[in-house]
Design a protein around this motif. Structure first.
Motif, PDB file in Angstrom:
ATOM      1  N   THR A 104       0.836  -1.183   0.000  1.00  0.00           N
ATOM      2  CA  THR A 104       0.000   0.000   0.000  1.00  0.00           C
ATOM      3  C   THR A 104       0.880   1.245   0.000  1.00  0.00           C
ATOM      4  O   THR A 104       1.824   1.349   0.781  1.00  0.00           O
ATOM      5  CB  THR A 104      -0.915   0.013   1.233  1.00  0.00           C
ATOM      6  N   LEU A 105       0.569   2.188  -0.878  1.00  0.00           N
ATOM      7  CA  LEU A 105       1.332   3.427  -0.964  1.00  0.00           C
ATOM      8  C   LEU A 105       0.662   4.477  -0.093  1.00  0.00           C
ATOM      9  O   LEU A 105      -0.305   5.122  -0.509  1.00  0.00           O
ATOM     10  CB  LEU A 105       1.409   3.890  -2.421  1.00  0.00           C
ATOM     11  N   ALA A 106       1.151   4.624   1.120  1.00  0.00           N
ATOM     12  CA  ALA A 106       0.581   5.591   2.055  1.00  0.00           C
ATOM     13  C   ALA A 106       1.119   6.984   1.741  1.00  0.00           C
ATOM     14  O   ALA A 106       2.313   7.153   1.500  1.00  0.00           O
ATOM     15  CB  ALA A 106       0.930   5.207   3.489  1.00  0.00           C
ATOM     16  N   PRO A 107       0.257   7.993   1.733  1.00  0.00           N
ATOM     17  CA  PRO A 107       0.730   9.355   1.447  1.00  0.00           C
ATOM     18  C   PRO A 107       1.605   9.884   2.580  1.00  0.00           C
ATOM     19  O   PRO A 107       1.453   9.487   3.736  1.00  0.00           O
ATOM     20  CB  PRO A 107      -0.564  10.159   1.317  1.00  0.00           C
ATOM     21  N   LEU A 108       2.512  10.785   2.228  1.00  0.00           N
ATOM     22  CA  LEU A 108       3.323  11.438   3.251  1.00  0.00           C
ATOM     23  C   LEU A 108       2.494  12.528   3.921  1.00  0.00           C
ATOM     24  O   LEU A 108       1.732  13.238   3.255  1.00  0.00           O
ATOM     25  CB  LEU A 108       4.565  12.070   2.614  1.00  0.00           C
ATOM     26  N   PRO A 109       2.626  12.698   5.234  1.00  0.00           N
ATOM     27  CA  PRO A 109       1.893  13.772   5.909  1.00  0.00           C
ATOM     28  C   PRO A 109       2.296  15.140   5.357  1.00  0.00           C
ATOM     29  O   PRO A 109       3.463  15.372   5.007  1.00  0.00           O
ATOM     30  CB  PRO A 109       2.343  13.634   7.379  1.00  0.00           C
ATOM     31  N   ARG A 110       1.348  16.041   5.266  1.00  0.00           N
ATOM     32  CA  ARG A 110       1.626  17.397   4.766  1.00  0.00           C
ATOM     33  C   ARG A 110       2.747  18.048   5.560  1.00  0.00           C
ATOM     34  O   ARG A 110       3.577  18.785   5.006  1.00  0.00           O
ATOM     35  CB  ARG A 110       0.348  18.242   4.833  1.00  0.00           C
ATOM     36  N   LEU A 111       2.794  17.795   6.857  1.00  0.00           N
ATOM     37  CA  LEU A 111       3.816  18.387   7.715  1.00  0.00           C
ATOM     38  C   LEU A 111       5.227  18.053   7.232  1.00  0.00           C
ATOM     39  O   LEU A 111       6.159  18.848   7.398  1.00  0.00           O
ATOM     40  CB  LEU A 111       3.625  17.895   9.161  1.00  0.00           C
ATOM     41  N   MET A 112       5.388  16.882   6.619  1.00  0.00           N
ATOM     42  CA  MET A 112       6.712  16.455   6.162  1.00  0.00           C
ATOM     43  C   MET A 112       7.115  17.131   4.853  1.00  0.00           C
ATOM     44  O   MET A 112       8.296  17.407   4.629  1.00  0.00           O
ATOM     45  CB  MET A 112       6.741  14.934   5.975  1.00  0.00           C
ATOM     46  N   ILE A 113       6.150  17.364   3.968  1.00  0.00           N
ATOM     47  CA  ILE A 113       6.509  17.852   2.638  1.00  0.00           C
ATOM     48  C   ILE A 113       6.362  19.360   2.464  1.00  0.00           C
ATOM     49  O   ILE A 113       6.980  19.949   1.578  1.00  0.00           O
ATOM     50  CB  ILE A 113       5.699  17.129   1.545  1.00  0.00           C
ATOM     51  N   GLU A 114       5.583  19.995   3.333  1.00  0.00           N
ATOM     52  CA  GLU A 114       5.326  21.421   3.144  1.00  0.00           C
ATOM     53  C   GLU A 114       6.585  22.288   3.196  1.00  0.00           C
ATOM     54  O   GLU A 114       6.713  23.233   2.391  1.00  0.00           O
ATOM     55  CB  GLU A 114       4.287  21.923   4.148  1.00  0.00           C
ATOM     56  N   PRO A 115       7.535  22.037   4.112  1.00  0.00           N
ATOM     57  CA  PRO A 115       8.729  22.902   4.128  1.00  0.00           C
ATOM     58  C   PRO A 115       9.476  22.925   2.793  1.00  0.00           C
ATOM     59  O   PRO A 115       9.928  23.988   2.347  1.00  0.00           O
ATOM     60  CB  PRO A 115       9.584  22.300   5.251  1.00  0.00           C
ATOM     61  N   ALA A 116       9.602  21.773   2.149  1.00  0.00           N
ATOM     62  CA  ALA A 116      10.306  21.717   0.869  1.00  0.00           C
ATOM     63  C   ALA A 116       9.548  22.469  -0.211  1.00  0.00           C
ATOM     64  O   ALA A 116      10.147  23.165  -1.050  1.00  0.00           O
ATOM     65  CB  ALA A 116      10.510  20.261   0.447  1.00  0.00           C
ATOM     66  N   ILE A 117       8.219  22.352  -0.199  1.00  0.00           N
ATOM     67  CA  ILE A 117       7.415  23.042  -1.207  1.00  0.00           C
ATOM     68  C   ILE A 117       7.486  24.552  -0.989  1.00  0.00           C
ATOM     69  O   ILE A 117       7.641  25.332  -1.941  1.00  0.00           O
ATOM     70  CB  ILE A 117       5.938  22.581  -1.164  1.00  0.00           C
ATOM     71  N   ARG A 118       7.381  24.987   0.263  1.00  0.00           N
ATOM     72  CA  ARG A 118       7.469  26.414   0.568  1.00  0.00           C
ATOM     73  C   ARG A 118       8.822  26.980   0.138  1.00  0.00           C
ATOM     74  O   ARG A 118       8.909  28.077  -0.440  1.00  0.00           O
ATOM     75  CB  ARG A 118       7.260  26.663   2.065  1.00  0.00           C
ATOM     76  N   THR A 119       9.886  26.260   0.430  1.00  0.00           N
ATOM     77  CA  THR A 119      11.234  26.717   0.065  1.00  0.00           C
ATOM     78  C   THR A 119      11.354  26.892  -1.446  1.00  0.00           C
ATOM     79  O   THR A 119      11.905  27.879  -1.933  1.00  0.00           O
ATOM     80  CB  THR A 119      12.291  25.720   0.568  1.00  0.00           C
ATOM     81  N   ALA A 120      10.811  25.932  -2.191  1.00  0.00           N
ATOM     82  CA  ALA A 120      10.878  26.002  -3.649  1.00  0.00           C
ATOM     83  C   ALA A 120      10.065  27.184  -4.189  1.00  0.00           C
ATOM     84  O   ALA A 120      10.507  27.885  -5.113  1.00  0.00           O
ATOM     85  CB  ALA A 120      10.377  24.699  -4.255  1.00  0.00           C
ATOM     86  N   LEU A 121       8.892  27.418  -3.627  1.00  0.00           N
ATOM     87  CA  LEU A 121       8.069  28.540  -4.068  1.00  0.00           C
ATOM     88  C   LEU A 121       8.745  29.872  -3.768  1.00  0.00           C
ATOM     89  O   LEU A 121       8.766  30.783  -4.615  1.00  0.00           O
ATOM     90  CB  LEU A 121       6.695  28.484  -3.399  1.00  0.00           C
ATOM     91  N   LEU A 122       9.296  30.005  -2.571  1.00  0.00           N
ATOM     92  CA  LEU A 122       9.963  31.247  -2.202  1.00  0.00           C
ATOM     93  C   LEU A 122      11.174  31.508  -3.093  1.00  0.00           C
ATOM     94  O   LEU A 122      11.450  32.665  -3.464  1.00  0.00           O
ATOM     95  CB  LEU A 122      10.382  31.197  -0.729  1.00  0.00           C
ATOM     96  N   GLU A 123      11.892  30.449  -3.453  1.00  0.00           N
ATOM     97  CA  GLU A 123      13.027  30.578  -4.358  1.00  0.00           C
ATOM     98  C   GLU A 123      12.571  31.126  -5.709  1.00  0.00           C
ATOM     99  O   GLU A 123      13.233  31.980  -6.318  1.00  0.00           O
ATOM    100  CB  GLU A 123      13.691  29.224  -4.532  1.00  0.00           C
ATOM    101  N   ASP A 124      11.420  30.639  -6.192  1.00  0.00           N
ATOM    102  CA  ASP A 124      10.921  31.041  -7.498  1.00  0.00           C
ATOM    103  C   ASP A 124      10.314  32.442  -7.475  1.00  0.00           C
ATOM    104  O   ASP A 124      10.400  33.184  -8.464  1.00  0.00           O
ATOM    105  CB  ASP A 124       9.881  30.027  -7.977  1.00  0.00           C
TER     106      ASP A 124
END
Length: 283
Positions: free
Chosen positions: A2-22
């Motif tokens: 079963t492919l369990a999704p990663l919690p938002r808490l784990m992935i949000e920092p990386a997404i925020r960093t990428a958006l701020l960079e852009d």
């Protein structure tokens, strides 16, 4: 699996960093200048080549962090195989926000889908053998949890997530300790009973020494298929056998045929080509 999704808490920092960079210091000046503030659009996210999808949560979060009013309707799930032209999702919302989040969303989705795709190719190449494909810690700094998730989406397994997961005694540990036996002895004395111990060996002589003192797993480094078959016979199911080094789509079947339990490949995370996925204006 079963492919369990990663919690938002784990992935949000990386997404925020990428958006701020852009976004830089002034935000999306192109969309602000060209697109009316009240304009809305629907965009179609589609595969432009065959592969396996991974990273839809990351892509959706990239849009929603820009503007929570953006709606993402998924037509496929992570782990799904796609052909060129297959529609993955439809994204609707304020046009400026859609264009602002587009590149970050596609960067994550394309990168992670590329990892899932090459992993799935390796898995398919060894189908029918006892072996499983595993990744390594050769990941992009800051993206390890996402990249290892993508390996799972492609049907692979994860090796250690960090240095604290398990003991992996490598060649430099052995060199500093003085011998295989001394390195393993120190490891057994230094960790608790819940911690697994794996030893990397370069030769069959080292493997025999390891089997005398006892370890949970052996990493058979850069051995030929013939050497791997002999190593599997020496171990005789007393430890998990892992082959590493020289693993490619052309060699992996022969490696698996040796009877090893695991085949680890660092390149499926550090060198996987990005899957070409586009975002096209619908209305």
């Amino acid at each position: 699996m079963t492919l369990a999704p990663l919690p938002r808490l784990m992935i949000e920092p990386a997404i925020r960093t990428a958006l701020l960079e852009d976004l830089g210091l002034a935000g999306d000046i192109t969309s602000a200048a060209v697109i009316p503030a009240d304009h809305r659009s629907s965009l179609v996210m589609a595969a432009r080549q065959p592969g396996v999808i991974a990273g839809l949560d990351a892509a959706e979060l990239a849009f929603q962090l820009v503007d929570p009013a953006i709606s993402v309707v998924r037509h496929l799930s992570d782990g799904a195989a796609v052909r060129a032209g297959d529609v993955i999702a439809t994204i609707t919302g304020p046009s400026r926000a859609l264009l602002t989040g587009e590149r970050t969303a596609l960067n994550f989705l394309g990168h992670l889908s590329g990892i899932a795709t090459v992993t799935a190719q390796l898995v398919e190449a060894i189908r029918g053998t006892r072996a499983s494909i595993a990744c390594t810690r050769k990941t992009t700094p800051g993206l390890r949890s996402l990249e290892k998730y993508a390996v799972r989406a492609g049907g692979g397994m994860n090796h250690r997530f960090s240095l604290s997961d398990a003991v992996l005694i490598k060649d430099n540990h052995v060199a500093i300790a003085g011998s295989v036996s001394e390195a393993v002895r120190r490891a057994k004395a230094g960790v608790g009973h819940m911690v697994k111990i794996e030893l990397e060996v370069d030769t069959l002589a080292q493997l025999r020494e390891a089997m005398e003192i006892g370890v949970d797993a052996v990493l058979l480094d850069n051995m030929t298929p013939t050497e791997l078959r002999e190593a599997v016979a020496i171990v005789d199911r007393r430890a998990v056998t892992e082959a590493s080094g020289g693993v490619t789509l052309e060699t992996v079947a022969a490696i698996a045929a040796s009877g090893v339990d695991l085949i680890s490949a660092g390149w499926c995370t550090h060198s996987a080509p990005t899957l070409d996925i586009g975002l096209d204006y619908l209305s």
